[in-house]
Design an enzyme around this catalytic site. Structure first.
Site, mmCIF file in Angstrom:
data_model
loop_
_atom_site.group_PDB
_atom_site.id
_atom_site.type_symbol
_atom_site.label_atom_id
_atom_site.label_comp_id
_atom_site.label_asym_id
_atom_site.label_seq_id
_atom_site.Cartn_x
_atom_site.Cartn_y
_atom_site.Cartn_z
ATOM 1 C CG ASP A 29 34.686 51.604 45.983
ATOM 2 O OD1 ASP A 29 34.290 50.563 46.522
ATOM 3 O OD2 ASP A 29 33.918 52.505 45.602
ATOM 4 N N GLY A 30 35.755 48.664 44.925
ATOM 5 C CA GLY A 30 35.304 47.851 43.810
ATOM 6 C C GLY A 30 35.557 46.364 43.925
ATOM 7 C CD1 TRP A 34 37.813 42.755 39.192
ATOM 8 C CD2 TRP A 34 37.645 40.955 40.527
ATOM 9 N NE1 TRP A 34 38.693 41.806 38.723
ATOM 10 C CE2 TRP A 34 38.615 40.690 39.522
ATOM 11 C CE3 TRP A 34 37.370 39.973 41.470
ATOM 12 C CZ2 TRP A 34 39.303 39.479 39.445
ATOM 13 C CZ3 TRP A 34 38.050 38.769 41.399
ATOM 14 C CH2 TRP A 34 39.003 38.527 40.394
ATOM 15 C CG ASN A 77 34.585 48.839 55.599
ATOM 16 O OD1 ASN A 77 35.730 49.078 55.211
ATOM 17 N ND2 ASN A 77 33.507 49.209 54.905
#
Length: 255
Positions: A29-30, A34, A77
């Protein structure tokens, strides 16, 4: 061979230490945050994640982890913008083809959990199948990539399989139910890691994480490195896993 791993050398042994987890699962995740923090498009975060994926695979194998599962793309997703989904499909294909020889050389068996939606490009589905076939006899570590995966869907499909098999309701046990899940030889997850500080399961391997220890490092996935992974292993090894039980009793008091 001493049986110790490299990670043992990073921290002093000052108390009981359990073994390295057999099965580690990561929610990667992230990536978007980022990229956003660098005023870059979200796709840049997905591209940067490739380095982390290879770093963590290498770290897990070197640490003695036998099963590593990575959550790459969920059933949810598909609701992302078409341009981002299309980019992810192309990127994943590039990564699979680029690193196939490395995974084979490292003795890593590769599996893809999910990958059933017809929207997955035919070429990518073929690459998944080819890599799984190429590494089928490898015994160094099993890498499961959860792609187009949903934990609830897996449970529903297992229930449907049991019904189709004609199993009487009073004969259904947890063990039998697990035998109808995808890749039933997969052991339960011991340690689950979700990067970026978010604390959600997000429909990931719901059956297998029932008794997993969770760690939520703050690092965004593209910044997560082998040292961070080893720190998570260290956290796991210091925890007291009781699986619903109680600590040993000494004179009527908890030990």
């Amino acid at each position: 061979m001493s049986g110790r791993h490299d990670s043992d050398e990073l921290w002093p042994v000052d108390g009981p230490v359990r073994a390295v987890p057999r099965h580690v699962a990561c929610v990667m995740d992230g990536n978007g945050r980022w990229a956003q923090s660098r005023s870059l498009p979200r796709t840049a975060g997905h591209r940067a994640a490739e380095t982390t994926v290879i770093d963590i695979i290498e770290a897990a194998r070197a640490s003695g982890v036998q099963w590593l599962s990575l959550y790459a793309f969920s059933t949810e997703n598909w609701s992302r913008p078409d341009a981002e989904v299309d980019y992810l499909m192309r990127l994943v294909r590039q990564v699979v083809r680029k690193h196939a020889s490395l995974l084979l050389a490292r003795g890593i068996r590769c599996r893809f959990l999910g990958a059933a939606d017809p929207r997955i490009p035919r070429e990518l589905a073929q690459d998944f199948e080819d890599l799984a076939t190429l590494t089928a006899d490898s015994r160094g570590m099993t890498l499961t990539v959860a792609f187009d995966h949903g934990g609830r869907r897996d449970i529903v499909e297992a229930a449907r399989s049991l019904i189709r098999s004609g199993t009487p309701a009073d004969e259904v046990s947890e063990r039998l139910f697990a035998d109808h899940l995808p890749f039933p030889d997969t052991p339960d997850v011991d340690l689950a890691i979700r990067t970026s500080g978010e604390q959600r399961i997000s429909n990931f391997m719901l059956w297998q994480v029932a008794y997993a220890e969770w760690v939520f490092p703050q690092a965004l996935w593209p910044d997560f490195r082998a040292a961070d992974f080893l720190a998570c292993l260290h956290t796991y090894r210091r925890r007291d896993r009781r699986f619903g039980g109680v600590p040993p009793q000494t004179n009527g008091h908890s030990a």
